[in-house]
Design an enzyme around this catalytic site. Sequence first.
Site, PDB file in Angstrom:
ATOM      1  N   SER A 154       1.091  -2.371  -8.001  1.00 31.78           N
ATOM      2  CA  SER A 154       1.331  -1.635  -9.237  1.00 31.78           C
ATOM      3  C   SER A 154       2.800  -1.267  -9.306  1.00 31.78           C
ATOM      4  CB  SER A 154       0.481  -0.355  -9.254  1.00 31.78           C
ATOM      5  OG  SER A 154       0.900   0.517 -10.275  1.00 31.78           O
ATOM      6  N   TYR A 167      -2.046   7.572  -5.469  1.00 34.81           N
ATOM      7  CA  TYR A 167      -2.006   6.167  -5.907  1.00 34.81           C
ATOM      8  C   TYR A 167      -0.613   5.586  -5.689  1.00 34.81           C
ATOM      9  CZ  TYR A 167      -2.842   2.087  -8.887  1.00 34.81           C
ATOM     10  OH  TYR A 167      -2.976   0.810  -9.366  1.00 34.81           O
TER      11      TYR A 167
END
Length: 280
Positions: A154, A167
């Site tokens: 990501s 995250y």
Amino acid sequence: MSDRTDTPALPAPRTALVTGAGRGIGRGIAVGLARAGYAVALVGRTRAHLDDVAAQVEALGARSVTAVADLVDADAVARAVAHVEAAFADLGGIGLLVNNAGVIERAETDLAADDVEDVWRVIETNVRGPLLVTHAVLPGMLARGGGRVLDINSGAGHRATDTYTGYGISKGALARLTTAIDAQYRHRGIRALDLAPGVVATDMTAGMPMHDGRVQWTPVEEVAELVRAFGDGELDAWSGRFVRAGADTVASLHALTQQVLDADARRLRLAAAGPDDPAV
């Protein structure tokens, strides 16, 4: 970057193990690989979801195998990988590993306001899972003289954000795992890649307030095509680097390859203040 001499990657079996394959991006990748002629191993926590995807894979004329495992359980991971290796033995074993399974925090907030146990749950799932699966798959790849490992990453792995702390930490760590695999095993025929999928419409993104009202999504087919190209060796020059579906295509990456190699770009690192910066 490793200073060891590169070893050209050998042709790998057109077989793939995809984690988190029961739904979302993992499902899309598995189906896309099957459509491209790959035999696909589907690994995840929910048997019913895996069986549904297996039916899709087999309807496309591809072979499938399923394995239920909690990916933070080392013994369960070892059993799942052994099961897949045995199932694919006549095809040459596992040629491509796709570390897709991942989670995000339940609350979209900053660290001080978050539940630290939930933050840790995200880090553990998103780092320990790929670490265990990669550790279990690598011996077979090394024994065969090569293989490919693709980590679903990501932009949060290299760009700080004001929410979803766990995250971001986990994806940064995953990017370092990708570069470590490249540095340690490139000379033994292993290639590794970070692939950010863009913003795909999934159950995960549907639960994220930041995407409320979004009308533009990355088609999961674009993600699957980049995975397919990496599995087929078309992106081997990008090993240890970062690509993004929705922005990059196979064609655009081919066009950009020499520029990226010359600049040693798209790689996780500390930016130097200048050519004589002693900290870098």
